[in-house]
Each structure stands twice: as structure tokens, then as C-alpha cells.
Design a protein around this motif. Structure first.
Motif, mmCIF file in Angstrom:
data_model
loop_
_atom_site.group_PDB
_atom_site.id
_atom_site.type_symbol
_atom_site.label_atom_id
_atom_site.label_comp_id
_atom_site.label_asym_id
_atom_site.label_seq_id
_atom_site.Cartn_x
_atom_site.Cartn_y
_atom_site.Cartn_z
ATOM 1 N N THR A 173 0.848 -1.194 0.000
ATOM 2 C CA THR A 173 0.000 0.000 0.000
ATOM 3 C C THR A 173 0.882 1.242 0.000
ATOM 4 N N LEU A 174 0.541 2.190 -0.871
ATOM 5 C CA LEU A 174 1.235 3.477 -0.933
ATOM 6 C C LEU A 174 0.233 4.566 -0.574
ATOM 7 N N ASP A 175 0.588 5.402 0.390
ATOM 8 C CA ASP A 175 -0.260 6.524 0.796
ATOM 9 C C ASP A 175 0.622 7.766 0.837
ATOM 10 N N THR A 176 0.286 8.768 0.022
ATOM 11 C CA THR A 176 1.142 9.961 -0.061
ATOM 12 C C THR A 176 0.891 10.969 1.056
ATOM 13 N N ARG B 251 5.890 13.373 -3.571
ATOM 14 C CA ARG B 251 4.702 12.568 -3.873
ATOM 15 C C ARG B 251 4.656 12.087 -5.322
ATOM 16 N N GLU B 252 4.878 12.961 -6.268
ATOM 17 C CA GLU B 252 4.799 12.556 -7.676
ATOM 18 C C GLU B 252 5.777 11.431 -7.988
ATOM 19 N N GLU B 253 7.014 11.561 -7.525
ATOM 20 C CA GLU B 253 8.020 10.546 -7.820
ATOM 21 C C GLU B 253 7.697 9.221 -7.128
ATOM 22 N N ALA B 254 7.168 9.288 -5.911
ATOM 23 C CA ALA B 254 6.819 8.058 -5.189
ATOM 24 C C ALA B 254 5.719 7.288 -5.915
ATOM 25 N N VAL B 255 4.726 8.016 -6.413
ATOM 26 C CA VAL B 255 3.634 7.373 -7.147
ATOM 27 C C VAL B 255 4.156 6.783 -8.448
ATOM 28 N N VAL C 22 -2.798 10.563 -3.085
ATOM 29 C CA VAL C 22 -2.899 9.278 -3.781
ATOM 30 C C VAL C 22 -2.790 8.155 -2.757
ATOM 31 N N LYS C 23 -3.715 7.223 -2.849
ATOM 32 C CA LYS C 23 -3.630 5.994 -2.047
ATOM 33 C C LYS C 23 -3.801 4.821 -3.006
#
Length: 324
Positions: free
Chosen positions: A4-7, A15-19, A43-44
Motif C-alpha cells: 500500500t502506498l499513501d502519499t 509525492r509525484e516521484e513516489a507514485v 494518492v492511495k
């Protein structure tokens, strides 16, 4: 695999790069254009797999996704995505088709060609990724159905939406035993939705015909241990006559009785070599693969492999005497 990714706890600048990194590594290589400013991006994403089916469930602020020609050409394995619209609306465009999705609808698109997905008011979507080869659909049929709205007025599409939206959120299915149990039914249901959407088009019949041999062979393998496996059973399961079944098999160089016997013998040959074989009788192993007569099983096994079933088992378990 489940992730799970939660920004929300991240610095705005990350945030953009992590997504992008999470999606590129686990889902598909795409360009993502976030509509709000970095401080307002939310973003989740939950990533999961059910066997060979990849699942990405996302809720996010508005964004546009583009699979460019360059990215499409860089990937070697093609996939087909099924996008389920949960709330709000979205737009999908590919192959000169364009679909506007409302809740309860879904769309297909393929990774081997460019596509665009627009979520102007935000994302509430399940993305399911299937290996292109697993669908066994003719190229023309699939291309006809990309970026086309599958809506609830098609009862097969309505059934598919309910099933796949449930599949996307059932965590326990990522365990191998459960994943293997639902993989083929999932592919068959998606294929059925495509064929039903094609309606009376000649492509619908082409889709069914193109996969008939593959479906027959899969059915034969899956029912190999069924003692009642017969031409009548196989033909009935595929809504064809016994005569046509024999014709199709002959075109592939297959004699049904020989195929069933040889594949059952192969299964017994493998099983007799496993450690658990020493705790079972020869007759029970034969019966589990459709050989009712133990003497007949021993005779055809020796004809095929030059050793009796007992001798083959003993050869593989010399350290411990096998059961009778």
C-alpha cells in the motif's frame, strides 16, 4: 505480494516521484500528469496479485495517465487492463475509440499500443492486469473492444463487474492455492464479456472459434483424473457434437483415447516418484487418475515405461520400503 502506498504523510515534493516509481515497478510504465499542485496531491494505491492477475486499487486527486508510443514499444510482454469505475467518471481512449465510464462500468485497454486515461474529478478505480496471451483472443476482436464501455445493460458485463470488483478487494486470494483456483474462471469470464459485447458481429464467432481448441485442451487437462471423462462429456461442455470434437482433435493430430491414457500415465509416473507415493498403494494411485482396473494399469504402465509401477516406485524410494 501486497503493498500500500499513501502519499498523505510524504513531503509534497516527493509525492509525484513516489507514485510514479510504485506504478512503474509494480503495474505498468506510464506518464502521470497530476492536476492539482504538489501540496494538494493525494494518492492511495493498494497493489496485489492473484496468480498472474495484477491488481491496483487507487483513490486519488485528479490526474491524466498516458501510455506513450515509446513506453509501449519498450515493454516486451503485452498486457490487457480491465478498468473498473467505482465512483465518479473517467475517460479512456485507445485505437480511435473513446469510452466515458460511470460507476458500475468498465473498460479494456492493452499495453502494446498508446492509450490515455483521464480522471478529471479524481480517481476511484480498480485496475486489473492480465497477460495478453492468457486471454487467447484474436487481435481483431480485442482491438475492437478496447476503450469501449462495458455497461450493466449487458448482463455478462454486469456479472463481470460484480465479480472483478469483489476480486480486487478480497485479500485472501493472493495465496497460491486460492489464486490458482480463480485464475482460469476469471479469464473465462473476461473472455465471455468480450464475446457478449461483440454481439452478432462476426468477430464474436471468430473469438469463440479461435479459442475452441485451446479451451478443449484445457478442459481435458483439468478433468484428467475424472473417471467419466469421455468424448460425450467434453463435447457437451463446449456445446459441440461428438463428431465435431473428433474432427477438431484429428486436425491437431490427437486421438482422444490415446491422449487421455498417455497423459494419465504421465501423471501416475510423476506421482509414483514423489515421497508421498510410498504411503499409498499402487492401485489407489492408478484409481486417482482414472485407471479403475489395477491389472490394466500395471500392464499399460509397463508398456509405456519398461518398468511396472511398483518397480518404478521402488527405484525412487530405495531408502524406505514402500507399502504394498
Amino acid at each position: 505480494m501486497s503493498m500500500t502506498l499513501d502519499t498523505s504523510p510524504m513531503p509534497a515534493g516527493d509525492r509525484e516521484e513516489a507514485v510514479r516509481h510504485a506504478v512503474w515497478e509494480s503495474v505498468v510504465r506510464i506518464d502521470i500528469d497530476h492536476h492539482p499542485s504538489p501540496e494538494e496531491i493525494s494518492v492511495k494505491v493498494k497493489l496485489n496479485t492473484v496468480g498472474s492477475i495484477g491488481i491496483c486499487s487507487g483513490q486519488a486527486t485528479g490526474l491524466t495517465i498516458r501510455r506513450t508510443q515509446r513506453l509501449a514499444q519498450e515493454d516486451t510482454e503485452p498486457f490487457v487492463f480491465l478498468g473498473l469505475q467505482m465512483t465518479g467518471t473517467s475517460l479512456a481512449a485507445q485505437n480511435d475509440n473513446q469510452a466515458v465510464l460511470k460507476p458500475g462500468e468498465f473498460v479494456l485497454y492493452e499495453t502494446s499500443r498508446p492509450y490515455t486515461l483521464a480522471f478529471d474529478t479524481g480517481v476511484d478505480h480498480h485496475f486489473l492486469r492480465f497477460p495478453r496471451a492468457a486471454l487467447e483472443l484474436p487481435e481483431r476482436s480485442l482491438r475492437e473492444m478496447t476503450a469501449v464501455t462495458f455497461a450493466p445493460d449487458n448482463p455478462v458485463a454486469a456479472l463481470a463487474f460484480a465479480y472483478f470488483s469483489r476480486l480486487a478487494v478480497t485479500d485472501g486470494l493472493h495465496h497460491e492455492r486460492h489464486a490458482q483456483a480463480v485464475r482460469e474462471p476469471s479469464i473465462e469470464l473476461l473472455r465471455a464479456a468480450v464475446v457478449s459485447q461483440l454481439g452478432e458481429s462476426p468477430l464474436a464467432q471468430e473469438s469463440l472459434e479461435a479459442t475452441l481448441n485451446l479451451r478443449i485442451m484445457r478442459y481435458m487437462r483439468e478433468h484428467l483424473c475424472d473417471r467419466e471423462l469421455s468424448a460425450a462429456q467434453i463435447a457437451s461442455a463446449h456445446n459441440i457434437s461428438v463428431r465435431r470434437l473428433y474432427t477438431l482433435l484429428a486436425e491437431s493430430g490427437i486421438t482422444l483415447g490415446d491422449w487421455i491414457r498417455s497423459h494419465r500415465l504421465e501423471a501416475c509416473h510423476r506421482e509414483l516418484a514423489t515421497p508421498n507415493a510410498r504411503y499409498r498403494t499402487i492401485a489407489s494411485i492408478g484409481r486417482s487418475w482414472g485407471f479403475i482396473d489395477a491389472a490394466h494399469f500395471s500392464r499399460v504402465f509397463k508398456q509405456a515405461y519398461g518398468l511396472s509401477p511398483r518397480a518404478w516406485r521402488d527405484l525412487n524410494h530405495t531408502a524406505s520400503p514402500p507399502c504394498a
